[in-house]
Design a protein around this motif. Structure first.
Motif, PDB file in Angstrom:
ATOM      1  N   MET A 138       0.854  -1.179   0.000  1.00 43.86           N
ATOM      2  CA  MET A 138       0.000   0.000   0.000  1.00 43.86           C
ATOM      3  C   MET A 138       0.893   1.233   0.000  1.00 43.86           C
ATOM      4  O   MET A 138       1.742   1.394   0.879  1.00 43.86           O
ATOM      5  CB  MET A 138      -0.932   0.022   1.205  1.00 43.86           C
ATOM      6  CG  MET A 138      -2.067   1.002   1.018  1.00 43.86           C
ATOM      7  SD  MET A 138      -3.106   1.216   2.473  1.00 43.86           S
ATOM      8  CE  MET A 138      -2.092   2.323   3.444  1.00 43.86           C
TER       9      MET A 138
ATOM     10  N   GLY B 133      -0.500   4.530  -0.741  1.00 41.72           N
ATOM     11  CA  GLY B 133      -1.230   5.784  -0.684  1.00 41.72           C
ATOM     12  C   GLY B 133      -1.132   6.488  -2.025  1.00 41.72           C
ATOM     13  O   GLY B 133      -0.972   5.852  -3.072  1.00 41.72           O
TER      14      GLY B 133
ATOM     15  N   GLU C 208      -3.399   1.993  -3.643  1.00 39.87           N
ATOM     16  CA  GLU C 208      -3.592   3.250  -2.924  1.00 39.87           C
ATOM     17  C   GLU C 208      -4.261   3.034  -1.574  1.00 39.87           C
ATOM     18  O   GLU C 208      -4.175   3.884  -0.696  1.00 39.87           O
ATOM     19  CB  GLU C 208      -4.422   4.241  -3.764  1.00 39.87           C
ATOM     20  CG  GLU C 208      -3.633   4.893  -4.891  1.00 39.87           C
ATOM     21  CD  GLU C 208      -4.272   6.166  -5.379  1.00 39.87           C
ATOM     22  OE1 GLU C 208      -5.247   6.633  -4.754  1.00 39.87           O
ATOM     23  OE2 GLU C 208      -3.801   6.700  -6.401  1.00 39.87           O
ATOM     24  N   ASP C 209      -4.948   1.893  -1.409  1.00 42.32           N
ATOM     25  CA  ASP C 209      -5.627   1.623  -0.139  1.00 42.32           C
ATOM     26  C   ASP C 209      -5.653   0.120   0.101  1.00 42.32           C
ATOM     27  O   ASP C 209      -5.336  -0.681  -0.788  1.00 42.32           O
ATOM     28  CB  ASP C 209      -7.051   2.209  -0.141  1.00 42.32           C
ATOM     29  CG  ASP C 209      -7.866   1.745  -1.340  1.00 42.32           C
ATOM     30  OD1 ASP C 209      -7.966   0.520  -1.563  1.00 42.32           O
ATOM     31  OD2 ASP C 209      -8.404   2.599  -2.059  1.00 42.32           O
TER      32      ASP C 209
ATOM     33  N   ASN D 135      -8.205  -1.855   0.594  1.00 47.60           N
ATOM     34  CA  ASN D 135      -9.227  -2.593  -0.152  1.00 47.60           C
ATOM     35  C   ASN D 135      -8.676  -3.061  -1.497  1.00 47.60           C
ATOM     36  O   ASN D 135      -8.935  -4.194  -1.936  1.00 47.60           O
ATOM     37  CB  ASN D 135     -10.463  -1.713  -0.372  1.00 47.60           C
ATOM     38  CG  ASN D 135     -11.259  -1.515   0.899  1.00 47.60           C
ATOM     39  OD1 ASN D 135     -11.248  -2.361   1.790  1.00 47.60           O
ATOM     40  ND2 ASN D 135     -11.961  -0.404   1.006  1.00 47.60           N
TER      41      ASN D 135
ATOM     42  N   GLN E  21      -9.836   8.801   6.105  1.00 48.27           N
ATOM     43  CA  GLN E  21     -10.754   8.070   5.227  1.00 48.27           C
ATOM     44  C   GLN E  21     -11.093   6.688   5.775  1.00 48.27           C
ATOM     45  O   GLN E  21     -10.462   6.194   6.710  1.00 48.27           O
ATOM     46  CB  GLN E  21     -10.159   7.971   3.821  1.00 48.27           C
ATOM     47  CG  GLN E  21     -10.022   9.332   3.146  1.00 48.27           C
ATOM     48  CD  GLN E  21      -9.504   9.236   1.729  1.00 48.27           C
ATOM     49  OE1 GLN E  21      -8.957   8.208   1.304  1.00 48.27           O
ATOM     50  NE2 GLN E  21      -9.664  10.303   0.976  1.00 48.27           N
TER      51      GLN E  21
ATOM     52  N   ASP F  44     -10.705   3.550   5.109  1.00 49.36           N
ATOM     53  CA  ASP F  44      -9.835   2.385   5.223  1.00 49.36           C
ATOM     54  C   ASP F  44      -8.636   2.625   6.135  1.00 49.36           C
ATOM     55  O   ASP F  44      -7.749   1.781   6.227  1.00 49.36           O
ATOM     56  CB  ASP F  44      -9.358   1.922   3.848  1.00 49.36           C
ATOM     57  CG  ASP F  44      -8.487   2.963   3.155  1.00 49.36           C
ATOM     58  OD1 ASP F  44      -8.526   4.137   3.568  1.00 49.36           O
ATOM     59  OD2 ASP F  44      -7.764   2.595   2.207  1.00 49.36           O
ATOM     60  N   SER F  45      -8.617   3.763   6.819  1.00 44.86           N
ATOM     61  CA  SER F  45      -7.494   4.083   7.702  1.00 44.86           C
ATOM     62  C   SER F  45      -7.690   3.419   9.065  1.00 44.86           C
ATOM     63  O   SER F  45      -8.624   3.747   9.793  1.00 44.86           O
ATOM     64  CB  SER F  45      -7.357   5.596   7.866  1.00 44.86           C
ATOM     65  OG  SER F  45      -6.328   5.900   8.786  1.00 44.86           O
TER      66      SER F  45
ATOM     67  N   GLN G 145      -7.804  13.396   4.078  1.00 45.63           N
ATOM     68  CA  GLN G 145      -7.058  12.345   3.405  1.00 45.63           C
ATOM     69  C   GLN G 145      -6.394  11.378   4.379  1.00 45.63           C
ATOM     70  O   GLN G 145      -6.436  10.166   4.214  1.00 45.63           O
ATOM     71  CB  GLN G 145      -5.985  12.969   2.496  1.00 45.63           C
ATOM     72  CG  GLN G 145      -5.088  11.969   1.787  1.00 45.63           C
ATOM     73  CD  GLN G 145      -5.800  11.156   0.733  1.00 45.63           C
ATOM     74  OE1 GLN G 145      -6.765  11.635   0.138  1.00 45.63           O
ATOM     75  NE2 GLN G 145      -5.365   9.929   0.498  1.00 45.63           N
ATOM     76  N   ASP G 146      -5.770  11.926   5.446  1.00 44.23           N
ATOM     77  CA  ASP G 146      -4.963  11.093   6.331  1.00 44.23           C
ATOM     78  C   ASP G 146      -4.781  11.812   7.670  1.00 44.23           C
ATOM     79  O   ASP G 146      -5.177  12.975   7.823  1.00 44.23           O
ATOM     80  CB  ASP G 146      -3.609  10.786   5.686  1.00 44.23           C
ATOM     81  CG  ASP G 146      -2.920  12.043   5.159  1.00 44.23           C
ATOM     82  OD1 ASP G 146      -3.023  13.104   5.805  1.00 44.23           O
ATOM     83  OD2 ASP G 146      -2.266  11.970   4.097  1.00 44.23           O
TER      84      ASP G 146
END
Length: 261
Positions: A42, A44, A75-76, A78, A151, A153-154, A183-184
């Motif tokens: 991952m 990001g 990027e994530d 999932n 977000q 999935d964090s 975003q993070d």
């Protein structure tokens, strides 16, 4: 009855066939089927930077397995889970949540190891932080506050905090005056410092030099970048220690390759 010469010729032919068969078996190797090791990571939104960070690990894997290694970026989590369960990657560096999800979806992955840092750290803490000079000193003080959260999935920037809210009977949409999705965690803390939020998600080792933002985590990153001084914030909630996520492989990889890894 066969002549002696014919019998000798037949025996010689059978011996040669057996030798060729055995040598063919000896040459058969898992590398005949696995010609490249595809590793899912991952990254990001900043894949080039993350791949530079991972280059020493790539070099290690190639030396260890004598296989070329190809990074497959996501990027994530999932996307990473879909890549592993869909056989697009053989090996993945996952969060604990991502591993459990992948294992539940296909029962086709297994953990190889849980990593530790060179300094011996085995995990991190999810946090909620507020301004040190503000009114929020605990979750009880945060009713009606503006929450900056990462977000969906964090793990350290949303999921763990949401679980803590649920355990304390807090319904975020009712409890907070505004939920600001960013975003993070770094962006969440930046919003806090800018006065755009009253509470922000974060994560940290919570060990080492506090003034440096501890030994690693988003606080350490921001201090190093000059975007945060630790006397600006106060920690109002922290999770239990969250172990680093496992390195996991597909279960159908050859056993010899798993042993090497």
């Amino acid at each position: 009855m066969l002549s002696r010469e014919t019998r000798l010729a037949l025996v010689g032919g059978l011996l040669m066939f057996a030798i060729l068969a055995v040598s063919g078996i000896a040459r058969a190797d898992w590398r005949d089927d696995v010609t490249v090791l595809r590793v899912g990571v991952m990254t990001g939104a900043n894949a080039p930077y993350r791949l530079v960070q991972l280059q020493p690990f790539k070099n290690y894997l190639e030396a260890r397995t004598a296989l070329p290694v190809e990074f497959v970026t996501a990027e994530d989590f999932n996307t990473l889970i879909a890549a592993q369960t869909g056989k697009q990657v053989d090996y993945a560096i996952e969060s604990a949540t991502a591993f459990v999800t992948a294992a539940a979806l296909c029962e086709c992955v297994e953990a190889l190891a849980v990593p530790t840092r060179a300094d011996g750290e085995a995990g991190f803490y999810a946090l909620l932080v507020a301004r040190a000079d503000g009114p929020v000193k605990s979750l009880d003080d945060a009713r009606g506050a503006r929450l900056a959260i990462a977000q969906e999935d964090s793990v350290a920037g949303r999921l763990l905090q949401m679980r803590a809210f649920a355990e304390q009977g807090i319904v975020p949409d009712d409890y907070f005056s505004e939920i600001i999705e960013v975003q993070d965690p770094e962006t969440a803390i930046t919003a806090l410092l800018a006065g755009e939020a009253d509470l922000a998600v974060a994560w940290s080792s919570l060990s080492g030099n506090r003034a440096a933002g501890y030994s690693f985590g988003v606080l350490n990153d921001l201090v190093a970048e000059g975007g945060l001084a630790m006397d600006q914030i106060a920690i109002v909630w922290q999770s239990q220690l969250i172990p680093f996520g496992p390195h996991a492989v597909r279960s159908d990889l050859p056993a010899d390759l798993k042993r090497l890894l």
